[in-house]
Design a protein around this motif. Structure first.
Motif, PDB file in Angstrom:
ATOM      1  N   UNK A 453      30.678  66.268  73.265  1.00  0.00           N
ATOM      2  CA  UNK A 453      30.335  65.131  72.410  1.00  0.00           C
ATOM      3  C   UNK A 453      29.217  65.473  71.427  1.00  0.00           C
ATOM      4  N   UNK A 454      28.299  66.312  71.877  1.00  0.00           N
ATOM      5  CA  UNK A 454      27.223  66.708  70.957  1.00  0.00           C
ATOM      6  C   UNK A 454      27.786  67.514  69.797  1.00  0.00           C
ATOM      7  N   UNK A 455      28.778  68.342  70.072  1.00  0.00           N
ATOM      8  CA  UNK A 455      29.370  69.162  69.019  1.00  0.00           C
ATOM      9  C   UNK A 455      30.353  68.369  68.165  1.00  0.00           C
ATOM     10  N   UNK A 456      31.102  67.462  68.824  1.00  0.00           N
ATOM     11  CA  UNK A 456      32.145  66.703  68.131  1.00  0.00           C
ATOM     12  C   UNK A 456      31.959  65.208  68.415  1.00  0.00           C
ATOM     13  N   UNK A 457      31.015  64.584  67.776  1.00  0.00           N
ATOM     14  CA  UNK A 457      30.681  63.196  68.110  1.00  0.00           C
ATOM     15  C   UNK A 457      31.784  62.191  67.800  1.00  0.00           C
ATOM     16  N   UNK A 458      32.770  62.552  66.971  1.00  0.00           N
ATOM     17  CA  UNK A 458      33.825  61.600  66.630  1.00  0.00           C
ATOM     18  C   UNK A 458      35.074  61.765  67.483  1.00  0.00           C
ATOM     19  N   UNK A 459      35.027  62.674  68.479  1.00  0.00           N
ATOM     20  CA  UNK A 459      36.198  62.885  69.325  1.00  0.00           C
ATOM     21  C   UNK A 459      35.984  62.185  70.673  1.00  0.00           C
ATOM     22  N   UNK A 460      37.009  61.540  71.188  1.00  0.00           N
ATOM     23  CA  UNK A 460      36.820  60.745  72.413  1.00  0.00           C
ATOM     24  C   UNK A 460      36.702  61.571  73.689  1.00  0.00           C
ATOM     25  N   UNK A 461      37.397  62.710  73.767  1.00  0.00           N
ATOM     26  CA  UNK A 461      37.357  63.473  75.013  1.00  0.00           C
ATOM     27  C   UNK A 461      37.983  64.837  74.875  1.00  0.00           C
ATOM     28  N   UNK A 497      45.825  59.703  78.328  1.00  0.00           N
ATOM     29  CA  UNK A 497      46.894  60.627  77.978  1.00  0.00           C
ATOM     30  C   UNK A 497      46.540  62.040  78.470  1.00  0.00           C
ATOM     31  N   UNK A 498      46.354  63.010  77.594  1.00  0.00           N
ATOM     32  CA  UNK A 498      46.039  64.358  78.067  1.00  0.00           C
ATOM     33  C   UNK A 498      44.569  64.692  77.863  1.00  0.00           C
ATOM     34  N   UNK A 499      43.743  63.671  77.659  1.00  0.00           N
ATOM     35  CA  UNK A 499      42.313  63.910  77.417  1.00  0.00           C
ATOM     36  C   UNK A 499      41.477  63.284  78.521  1.00  0.00           C
ATOM     37  N   UNK A 500      40.351  63.937  78.801  1.00  0.00           N
ATOM     38  CA  UNK A 500      39.416  63.436  79.805  1.00  0.00           C
ATOM     39  C   UNK A 500      38.170  62.928  79.086  1.00  0.00           C
ATOM     40  N   UNK A 501      37.738  61.719  79.462  1.00  0.00           N
ATOM     41  CA  UNK A 501      36.593  61.067  78.823  1.00  0.00           C
ATOM     42  C   UNK A 501      35.554  60.707  79.864  1.00  0.00           C
ATOM     43  N   UNK A 502      34.325  60.518  79.399  1.00  0.00           N
ATOM     44  CA  UNK A 502      33.322  59.914  80.259  1.00  0.00           C
ATOM     45  C   UNK A 502      33.531  58.404  80.249  1.00  0.00           C
ATOM     46  N   UNK A 503      33.291  57.735  81.382  1.00  0.00           N
ATOM     47  CA  UNK A 503      33.449  56.278  81.411  1.00  0.00           C
ATOM     48  C   UNK A 503      32.588  55.607  80.333  1.00  0.00           C
ATOM     49  N   UNK A 504      33.165  54.601  79.663  1.00  0.00           N
ATOM     50  CA  UNK A 504      32.429  53.859  78.644  1.00  0.00           C
ATOM     51  C   UNK A 504      32.326  54.556  77.307  1.00  0.00           C
ATOM     52  N   UNK A 505      32.990  55.680  77.165  1.00  0.00           N
ATOM     53  CA  UNK A 505      32.923  56.435  75.912  1.00  0.00           C
ATOM     54  C   UNK A 505      33.618  55.674  74.788  1.00  0.00           C
ATOM     55  N   UNK A 506      32.912  55.402  73.712  1.00  0.00           N
ATOM     56  CA  UNK A 506      33.474  54.766  72.515  1.00  0.00           C
ATOM     57  C   UNK A 506      32.963  55.507  71.294  1.00  0.00           C
ATOM     58  N   UNK A 507      33.874  55.758  70.367  1.00  0.00           N
ATOM     59  CA  UNK A 507      33.486  56.414  69.117  1.00  0.00           C
ATOM     60  C   UNK A 507      33.129  55.319  68.106  1.00  0.00           C
ATOM     61  N   UNK A 508      31.893  55.312  67.628  1.00  0.00           N
ATOM     62  CA  UNK A 508      31.438  54.313  66.657  1.00  0.00           C
ATOM     63  C   UNK A 508      31.085  55.040  65.359  1.00  0.00           C
ATOM     64  N   UNK A 509      31.735  54.656  64.277  1.00  0.00           N
ATOM     65  CA  UNK A 509      31.472  55.272  62.976  1.00  0.00           C
ATOM     66  C   UNK A 509      30.317  54.564  62.277  1.00  0.00           C
ATOM     67  N   UNK A 510      29.557  55.347  61.532  1.00  0.00           N
ATOM     68  CA  UNK A 510      28.537  54.761  60.659  1.00  0.00           C
ATOM     69  C   UNK A 510      29.258  54.114  59.470  1.00  0.00           C
ATOM     70  N   UNK A 511      28.583  53.224  58.749  1.00  0.00           N
ATOM     71  CA  UNK A 511      29.231  52.617  57.576  1.00  0.00           C
ATOM     72  C   UNK A 511      29.775  53.654  56.597  1.00  0.00           C
ATOM     73  N   UNK A 512      29.020  54.748  56.370  1.00  0.00           N
ATOM     74  CA  UNK A 512      29.477  55.783  55.438  1.00  0.00           C
ATOM     75  C   UNK A 512      30.731  56.469  55.968  1.00  0.00           C
TER      76      UNK A 512
END
Length: 632
Positions: A453-461, A497-512
């Motif tokens: 997540x630190x490397x790819x903050x916009x990816x869910x898992x 699906x085929x991805x593993x996530x941490x519980x509560x993980x949500x991708x939030x975009x900045x306005x830009x």
């Protein structure tokens, strides 16, 4: 019925063979050289019918110091020993060496038989009794019955038989429920039958028709027939002397010391760990790396004793050792072994196997602690330590059984007890993991996801396979799926699906970022059925996050990536699917040209979209045409 093995021991020419002949009517000296020299050279066997109706096997061992190796090949697996001391000579060197061997092998009960009493008077017999009492003091034979007999006159034989029968009454039977295992101490060819091997069946059962494994060669063999003391049987059980007629192996391929066992339970080793007791009578300490002869089961190998916590082992002391064999060896956990000095050859110690397949480091505290736990914890302790040593990598129950050296059904109660105690965890698919190993997996998975997540903050898992490589690279796909399934069921990880996530993980975009994502989506929508490539979108929207935002749009299902890295809007994909469905309702097949015209695009774009249809099983390719797929 219990099946029991009686062994003899004692100095050469003290009357062991004559005693067996007097008890059973059978002569165990079978070799011409034995007849000529009047001494036993190799192992002999007789059947002993007792007043209670029990039938025991008696193993006659040679007493001469030159044939100790033959004695060791036959003494393993005995339930009771007759230590034979001639009344006209008393305790002799081989008496003491045999007694040391019996003690080191963990023999629990026996009788001291004073033979040739017809040759001595009462005063000399009393002196011999005192001599014997001093020799057995501090051993398992201290306080054991001492029976004077004469194999010539028959004096004392009835009393000896009654004592032996009584002792065998309370003898714990061997485990017939465990896996079949028989060290081979004899092999020969019987005309008309082929290869026959003999030995003491130390555990389990063998049936005619069974497929077994001959180790260490790893040869698969089949049981053509079975005999117990010359009688044909369909089933042989632990505690019996058994002759096994084998198919699938030539006599030249079999050696004394080989092991006949249930397939897949045992495997050869060149290094095992155990505890070694050095005899107090040994004149000097045993140094680390000393070369010795090792005897276990019916086998003899040479190798080196590696002391794990010291540089020298003092006489009378014991230590954890690792034995490095110069030839393949077959041992199981709990097996006893004897070591003899390399040259000149004398018995110097022995002990028990703790870990059959060992790679321990010297002076390494965690390894020494592991050996202590395995030594004192019984089978449940061995199971727990075996799983703990695997860390986050689960073990299939069949593999665990093989490592422990016991059938899975025998392990089942121990596994359930450890599970109820919270020490180990059961996983889907018959896998097991130690509680600390499971915690280590969850921690490793969380760490891998947080770094991702630190490397790819916009990816869910992380894709599952990538997480396996990062968190438990030693685990295969099934083992990983088992431990991952436990973590998902416990709510510690989430599977999407085929991805593993941490519980509560949500991708939030900045306005830009949200503004750029909308622009990318609008560009893809505007392209219609002539979708742009990722490279074209990067050129049009030169931002560092462009490609990440395309992936984000994919994750949200707003766009679809086609072969060739083309990005098609999801609405257009649905429209293309619907047009195709309608077309194939009135047409048997669909060509690329038909599809191109249907979408009003070019072949350049029609082909990747059709390929995606094939992947989704909406269409199915037959030659150069498509027909409706099962999911259209």
């Amino acid at each position: 019925m219990k099946h029991l093995i009686i062994g003899t021991a004692g100095h050469v020419d003290h009357g062991k063979t004559a005693l067996i002949r007097a008890l059973t009517g059978q002569d165990t000296d079978r070799l011409p050289e034995e007849k000529a020299r009047g001494i036993s050279i190799d192992l002999g066997f007789a059947q002993f019918r007792l007043p209670s109706g029990r039938r025991a096997s008696i193993i006659d061992v040679p007493g001469h110091e030159r044939f100790i190796r033959n004695m060791l090949a036959g003494i393993t697996g005995i339930d009771l020993v007759l230590l034979v001391v001639a009344a006209d000579e008393g305790v002799m060197p081989q008496t003491r060496e045999h007694l040391d061997i019996l003690q080191l092998l963990g023999i629990k009960q026996g009788v001291v038989v004073l033979t040739k009493v017809d040759l001595v008077d009462a005063e000399l017999l009393d002196l011999v009794r005192e001599d014997v009492a001093a020799a057995v003091k501090g051993t398992f034979l201290e306080g054991a019955p001492v029976v004077p007999v004469s194999s010539v006159t028959g004096e004392g034989l009835d009393r000896l038989v009654q004592i032996v029968d009584g002792l065998l009454e309370v003898t714990e039977p061997k485990d017939v429920t465990s896996f079949a295992r028989m060290p081979v101490d004899q092999a020969f060819v019987r005309p008309g039958f082929g290869t026959v091997v003999r030995g003491t069946l130390v555990s389990g059962r063998i049936r005619t028709g069974d497929r077994l494994e001959l180790l260490p060669q790893g040869l698969e063999v089949r049981v053509r027939g079975l005999q117990v003391h010359g009688e044909k049987v369909e089933v042989a059980e632990a505690g019996q002397r058994v002759g096994v007629n084998l198919s699938g192996v030539e006599r030249a391929e079999v050696r004394r010391g080989d092991v006949l066992a249930e397939p897949g339970v045992l495997r050869p080793t060149d290094t095992f760990a155990g505890r070694l007791h050095l005899l107090a009578s040994v004149p000097r300490p045993l140094r680390h790396g000393a070369r010795v002869h090792l005897h276990t089961g019916a086998s003899e190998v040479t190798g080196r004793v590696l002391l794990l916590d010291r540089d020298e082992l003092e006489p009378g002391d014991s230590a954890f050792i690792q034995f490095r064999s110069e030839a393949p060896l077959v041992v199981g956990r709990g097996d006893r072994f004897i070591i003899r000095s390399y040259s000149p050859v004398h018995t110097i110690g022995g002990g028990g196997v703790i870990e059959p397949h060992a790679r321990y480091r010297r002076h390494h505290a965690p390894h020494l602690e592991e050996l202590r736990a395995k030594e004192t914890g019984g089978r449940t302790g061995v199971i727990a330590e075996t799983l703990a040593r695997r860390g986050p990598v689960p073990l299939a129950e069949a593999e665990l059984a093989r490592l422990i050296g016991a059938p899975a059904d025998v392990l089942a109660p121990d596994l359930r007890a450890l599970e109820e105690a919270g020490e180990i965890l059961a996983l889907e698919g018959g896998y097991w993991v130690h509680r600390r190993g499971y915690a280590a997996f969850v921690e490793a998975a969380r760490s891998a996801l947080e770094a991702f997540y630190r490397q790819w903050p916009l990816r869910p898992g992380l894709p599952k396979e990538e997480l396996r490589r990062k968190a438990v690279p030693q685990a295969d796909a099934r083992a990983f799926a088992a431990v991952l399934g436990r973590a998902v069921a416990a709510g510690e990880l989430v599977l999407d699906r085929d991805r593993v996530l941490l519980p509560g993980r949500e991708v939030r975009l900045t306005p830009a970022q949200e503004s750029l994502a909308r622009s990318l989506e609008a560009a893809v929508r505007a392209a219609g059925f002539s979708p742009p490539s990722v490279a074209e979108l990067r050129d049009r929207f030169p931002d560092a996050l462009t490609e990440e935002l395309i992936l984000h749009l994919q994750e949200e299902g707003r766009v679809v990536r086609l072969p060739g890295d083309l990005i098609l809007h999801a609405d257009h994909l649905r429209e293309a699917r619907e047009r195709t469905r309608q077309f194939l309702r009135t047409h048997p097949t669909l060509t690329v040209a038909d599809f191109r015209d249907l979408l009003g695009t070019t072949r350049k774009y029609a082909l990747p979209i059709l390929d995606h249809f094939d992947t989704q099983r909406w269409t199915r390719r037959t030659g150069d045409e498509r027909v409706a797929g099962p999911l259209l």
